[in-house]
Design a protein around this motif. Sequence first.
Motif, PDB file in Angstrom:
ATOM      1  N   ARG A  66     -10.815  47.271 -98.714  1.00  0.00           N
ATOM      2  CA  ARG A  66      -9.947  47.271 -98.485  1.00  0.00           C
ATOM      3  C   ARG A  66     -10.182  46.992 -96.703  1.00  0.00           C
ATOM      4  N   LEU A  67     -10.585  46.990 -95.794  1.00  0.00           N
ATOM      5  CA  LEU A  67     -11.209  46.755 -94.576  1.00  0.00           C
ATOM      6  C   LEU A  67     -12.031  45.242 -95.062  1.00  0.00           C
ATOM      7  N   THR A  68     -13.055  45.209 -95.777  1.00  0.00           N
ATOM      8  CA  THR A  68     -13.382  43.720 -95.814  1.00  0.00           C
ATOM      9  C   THR A  68     -12.200  43.023 -96.398  1.00  0.00           C
ATOM     10  N   HIS A  69     -11.520  43.245 -97.030  1.00  0.00           N
ATOM     11  CA  HIS A  69     -10.442  42.363 -98.029  1.00  0.00           C
ATOM     12  C   HIS A  69      -9.252  42.163 -97.054  1.00  0.00           C
ATOM     13  N   CYS A  70      -9.467  42.761 -96.438  1.00  0.00           N
ATOM     14  CA  CYS A  70      -8.079  43.183 -94.676  1.00  0.00           C
ATOM     15  C   CYS A  70      -8.715  41.268 -93.776  1.00  0.00           C
TER      16      CYS A  70
ATOM     17  N   LEU B 220      -8.317  37.968 -96.358  1.00  0.00           N
ATOM     18  CA  LEU B 220      -6.411  38.089 -96.523  1.00  0.00           C
ATOM     19  C   LEU B 220      -6.777  37.464 -95.312  1.00  0.00           C
ATOM     20  N   TRP B 221      -7.158  37.858 -93.635  1.00  0.00           N
ATOM     21  CA  TRP B 221      -6.156  37.211 -92.871  1.00  0.00           C
ATOM     22  C   TRP B 221      -6.824  35.915 -92.480  1.00  0.00           C
ATOM     23  N   ARG B 222      -8.508  35.371 -92.569  1.00  0.00           N
ATOM     24  CA  ARG B 222      -9.230  34.637 -92.968  1.00  0.00           C
ATOM     25  C   ARG B 222      -8.699  33.351 -94.707  1.00  0.00           C
ATOM     26  N   GLN B 223      -8.294  33.428 -95.005  1.00  0.00           N
ATOM     27  CA  GLN B 223      -6.848  33.172 -95.948  1.00  0.00           C
ATOM     28  C   GLN B 223      -5.667  33.080 -94.806  1.00  0.00           C
ATOM     29  N   ASN B 224      -4.938  33.662 -94.374  1.00  0.00           N
ATOM     30  CA  ASN B 224      -3.903  33.620 -93.754  1.00  0.00           C
ATOM     31  C   ASN B 224      -2.825  33.802 -94.782  1.00  0.00           C
ATOM     32  N   ASP B 225      -3.546  34.917 -95.124  1.00  0.00           N
ATOM     33  CA  ASP B 225      -1.755  35.594 -96.172  1.00  0.00           C
ATOM     34  C   ASP B 225      -1.514  36.734 -96.124  1.00  0.00           C
ATOM     35  N   MET B 226      -1.362  36.677 -95.243  1.00  0.00           N
ATOM     36  CA  MET B 226      -0.480  37.490 -93.793  1.00  0.00           C
ATOM     37  C   MET B 226       0.866  38.813 -95.094  1.00  0.00           C
ATOM     38  N   VAL B 227       1.063  38.294 -96.056  1.00  0.00           N
ATOM     39  CA  VAL B 227       2.088  39.714 -96.898  1.00  0.00           C
ATOM     40  C   VAL B 227       0.706  40.169 -97.882  1.00  0.00           C
ATOM     41  N   ASN B 228      -0.296  39.681 -98.164  1.00  0.00           N
ATOM     42  CA  ASN B 228      -1.123  40.725 -98.594  1.00  0.00           C
ATOM     43  C   ASN B 228      -1.762  41.433 -97.777  1.00  0.00           C
ATOM     44  N   LEU B 229      -1.952  40.966 -96.375  1.00  0.00           N
ATOM     45  CA  LEU B 229      -2.955  41.392 -95.477  1.00  0.00           C
ATOM     46  C   LEU B 229      -1.894  43.269 -94.711  1.00  0.00           C
ATOM     47  N   ARG B 230      -0.361  42.614 -94.738  1.00  0.00           N
ATOM     48  CA  ARG B 230       0.421  43.751 -94.564  1.00  0.00           C
ATOM     49  C   ARG B 230       0.171  44.063 -95.384  1.00  0.00           C
ATOM     50  N   LYS B 231       0.098  44.007 -97.189  1.00  0.00           N
ATOM     51  CA  LYS B 231       0.393  45.406 -98.147  1.00  0.00           C
ATOM     52  C   LYS B 231      -1.672  46.380 -97.831  1.00  0.00           C
ATOM     53  N   SER B 232      -1.918  45.640 -97.893  1.00  0.00           N
ATOM     54  CA  SER B 232      -3.897  46.190 -97.430  1.00  0.00           C
ATOM     55  C   SER B 232      -3.392  47.054 -96.652  1.00  0.00           C
TER      56      SER B 232
ATOM     57  N   ASP C 261       5.337  38.671 -87.070  1.00  0.00           N
ATOM     58  CA  ASP C 261       4.854  37.151 -86.764  1.00  0.00           C
ATOM     59  C   ASP C 261       4.191  36.762 -85.448  1.00  0.00           C
ATOM     60  N   ASP C 262       3.580  37.699 -85.238  1.00  0.00           N
ATOM     61  CA  ASP C 262       2.609  37.393 -84.100  1.00  0.00           C
ATOM     62  C   ASP C 262       1.172  37.369 -84.491  1.00  0.00           C
ATOM     63  N   GLY C 263       0.535  36.012 -84.365  1.00  0.00           N
ATOM     64  CA  GLY C 263      -0.161  35.372 -84.836  1.00  0.00           C
ATOM     65  C   GLY C 263      -1.844  36.188 -84.079  1.00  0.00           C
ATOM     66  N   PRO C 264      -1.993  36.039 -83.096  1.00  0.00           N
ATOM     67  CA  PRO C 264      -3.054  36.417 -81.563  1.00  0.00           C
ATOM     68  C   PRO C 264      -2.573  37.633 -81.704  1.00  0.00           C
ATOM     69  N   ALA C 265      -1.582  38.393 -82.154  1.00  0.00           N
ATOM     70  CA  ALA C 265      -1.939  40.618 -81.825  1.00  0.00           C
ATOM     71  C   ALA C 265      -2.358  40.665 -83.548  1.00  0.00           C
ATOM     72  N   VAL C 266      -2.044  39.733 -84.627  1.00  0.00           N
ATOM     73  CA  VAL C 266      -2.490  39.824 -85.960  1.00  0.00           C
ATOM     74  C   VAL C 266      -4.088  40.222 -85.152  1.00  0.00           C
TER      75      VAL C 266
ATOM     76  N   ALA D  60      -6.386  39.954 -82.814  1.00  0.00           N
ATOM     77  CA  ALA D  60      -7.119  41.101 -82.429  1.00  0.00           C
ATOM     78  C   ALA D  60      -6.545  42.170 -82.792  1.00  0.00           C
ATOM     79  N   ILE D  61      -5.646  42.922 -83.483  1.00  0.00           N
ATOM     80  CA  ILE D  61      -5.662  44.629 -83.761  1.00  0.00           C
ATOM     81  C   ILE D  61      -6.345  44.457 -85.398  1.00  0.00           C
ATOM     82  N   LEU D  62      -6.480  43.030 -85.756  1.00  0.00           N
ATOM     83  CA  LEU D  62      -7.374  43.416 -87.143  1.00  0.00           C
ATOM     84  C   LEU D  62      -8.493  43.468 -86.784  1.00  0.00           C
ATOM     85  N   PHE D  63      -8.833  43.086 -85.593  1.00  0.00           N
ATOM     86  CA  PHE D  63     -10.614  43.257 -85.652  1.00  0.00           C
ATOM     87  C   PHE D  63     -11.023  44.497 -84.715  1.00  0.00           C
ATOM     88  N   ARG D  64     -10.120  44.892 -84.242  1.00  0.00           N
ATOM     89  CA  ARG D  64     -10.398  46.773 -83.608  1.00  0.00           C
ATOM     90  C   ARG D  64      -9.877  47.241 -85.304  1.00  0.00           C
ATOM     91  N   LEU D  65      -9.651  46.962 -85.693  1.00  0.00           N
ATOM     92  CA  LEU D  65      -9.067  47.302 -86.857  1.00  0.00           C
ATOM     93  C   LEU D  65     -10.702  47.261 -87.712  1.00  0.00           C
TER      94      LEU D  65
END
Length: 119
Positions: free
Chosen positions: A39-43, A46-58, A88-93, A95-100
Amino acid sequence: MHSETVRLDPDKLTALYEQLGETGAEDVVCRAVEEMAVRLTHCERLWRQNDMVNLRKSARSLIAIADQIGMTALASIANDVTEAIDSDDGPAVAAILFRLMRVGERSLTAVWDQQDMTI
């Protein structure tokens, strides 16, 4: 390079071992760790594909899995990802995703190390 503190709740692992026995708990932990790695890899994908709906689910699914085996920091950061998406804060997403991702990698290693200890 950022250094992240990994927090594990050893009581969660102890409770799993007491509830399920050694074999059952090891099976749960192994499956959870494998699923989290996927799921981490999937997240990230999804971020690279700009698929925020599925990124949120993952990210939401990571919260439940991480909590089950005592990865409190990872669960909290995954929650922060979902909140940044909701805001809807793209830069925060980003930053936080890569922290994740950083904490996720260290947390997975920490769980294996914790499992090697006598419970």
